[in-house]
Each structure stands twice: as structure tokens, then as C-alpha cells.
Design an enzyme around this catalytic site. Structure first.
Site, short mmCIF file in Angstrom:
data_model
loop_
_atom_site.label_atom_id
_atom_site.label_comp_id
_atom_site.label_asym_id
_atom_site.label_seq_id
_atom_site.Cartn_x
_atom_site.Cartn_y
_atom_site.Cartn_z
N THR A 287 11.46 -9.94 6.16
CA THR A 287 11.27 -8.66 5.47
C THR A 287 12.20 -8.49 4.27
OG1 THR A 287 12.85 -7.54 6.92
CG2 THR A 287 10.52 -7.51 7.59
N LYS A 288 13.24 -9.34 4.20
CA LYS A 288 14.22 -9.26 3.11
C LYS A 288 14.54 -10.67 2.64
CE LYS A 288 16.27 -5.04 4.84
NZ LYS A 288 17.40 -4.37 5.41
N GLY B 229 5.84 -22.38 12.39
CA GLY B 229 4.53 -21.83 12.70
C GLY B 229 4.56 -20.33 12.91
N HIS C 187 0.86 -1.18 0.00
CA HIS C 187 0.00 0.00 0.00
C HIS C 187 0.89 1.23 0.00
CE1 HIS C 187 -3.49 -2.51 0.84
NE2 HIS C 187 -2.68 -3.20 1.62
N ARG D 5 16.75 -12.79 11.03
CA ARG D 5 18.21 -12.65 10.86
C ARG D 5 18.81 -14.04 10.74
NH1 ARG D 5 18.86 -7.37 11.78
NH2 ARG D 5 17.73 -6.36 13.46
#
Length: 184
Positions: free
Chosen positions: A161-162, A138, A111, A176
Site C-alpha cells: 500500500t506504500k 505469488g 476512485h 511491512r
């Protein structure tokens, strides 16, 4: 507008063609989630109708939730436990022999940061790719545009996220890398 959405370009989800594709998917999702759990052939056949590709020997346990289904490719012998959520406004590719824990979310929708564009209901998407033999614990959340390399393990509750390379163990929020090298 539907073609723009599939291409990852900005679109408005209230477009009639997009709405029709969504409603088709929701009818099939409802059938899956309300089927008698002993009717595995019916559930598998409905997944075959819903998804863009369902590999041989793949299994997804209801309940299952998605936007459109047609953008999802679920590889052979892959398994998803209860509660998988796939926001598939663009392609979601799940490789072969992937293990997905309960309540995992694969989220392609994006968005705009601009408040006016959000008020006008503009959205877009970035594809997600999960390599072969990946294990998502999970509650893992995979964010838009992420690729996870083959043989990688993502610990329960992690937020990816990456991109993650092949052959790593990653945990946390944001995820990480804890360990590198051949796993297995």
C-alpha cells in the site's frame, strides 16, 4: 478525456476514445490468452504490439489481463508467471530482471471517496514503478502510486500500500519490512 486519464487526472471511462483504446487492448489480450501455447513467437509479437515497451528477453505467461497495454513498460529479462493483472490507466513501469509470481495484481486505478462522483463514474490513477531485480511473490497486490525499490523481495500474498525502499524483504497486509540491507 483519454489524455486526462493518461495524465492521472479524473476521467470517465465511458468516453468513446477511452473505450476504443480499451477494445483494441482487449482484442490483443484475447489473442494472447487464446493462442496455442507452443506458438511463443506469436505470443511475444502480440505482447510487443500490446505493450508500450517489452524488453529484450522478457517473458509473460498467459493468461494476462490489462486495460490498455500502452501504459505498461516491461523491462529486459523480466518474467511474469500466469495470471498477471495490470490495471494500466496510467504508467506501470517494470524494471529489468524482475520476477513476478502467479496471480499478481498491479492496480493503478483510483476512485473517489465521494459517492456522487463515483455514481457519475469518475476515476483517476496513480503510477506504479517496480525497480530492477525485484521479486514479487505469488498473489502480491501492488496498490496505486506505489514504488518498489531495486532488489526488493515482496512475499507471497502481500498487499503493498506504500512505497518500499531498495534492498528490503517485505511481507503481509499491509506489507511491512522484515529485513533491510543488501540482498544477495
Amino acid at each position: 478525456m483519454y489524455d486526462r486519464m493518461l495524465a492521472g487526472e479524473p476521467y470517465q471511462a465511458d468516453d468513446p476514445q477511452i473505450r476504443d483504446a480499451y477494445l483494441r487492448a482487449q482484442r490483443l489480450v484475447h489473442q494472447i490468452n487464446h493462442a496455442d501455447p507452443t506458438e511463443l513467437d506469436l505470443i511475444d509479437a502480440t505482447f510487443g504490439e500490446l505493450l508500450g515497451q517489452l524488453g529484450v528477453g522478457a517473458q509473460i505467461r498467459p493468461p494476462f489481463f490489462c486495460d490498455y497495454g500502452t501504459q505498461i513498460s516491461f523491462g529486459s529479462r523480466s518474467f511474469a508467471n500466469f495470471g498477471l493483472v495490470v490495471l494500466d490507466v496510467v504508467a506501470v513501469t517494470i524494471g529489468e530482471d524482475v520476477q513476478i509470481g502467479p496471480n499478481v495484481q498491479l492496480l493503478t486505478a483510483t476512485h473517489p471517496l465521494d459517492a456522487t462522483a463515483r455514481r457519475e463514474k469518475w476515476e483517476a490513477g496513480e503510477p506504479i514503478t517496480i525497480g530492477d531485480n525485484v521479486w514479487l511473490g505469488g498473489g502480491v497486490i501492488v496498490c496505486p502510486g506505489v514504488t518498489i525499490g531495486e532488489n526488493t523481495v515482496v512475499g507471497a500474498g502481500s498487499v503493498v500500500t506504500k512505497d518500499l525502499p531498495a534492498n528490503v524483504v517485505a511481507v503481509g497486509n499491509p506489507a511491512r519490512i522484515l529485513r533491510r540491507g543488501p540482498l544477495g
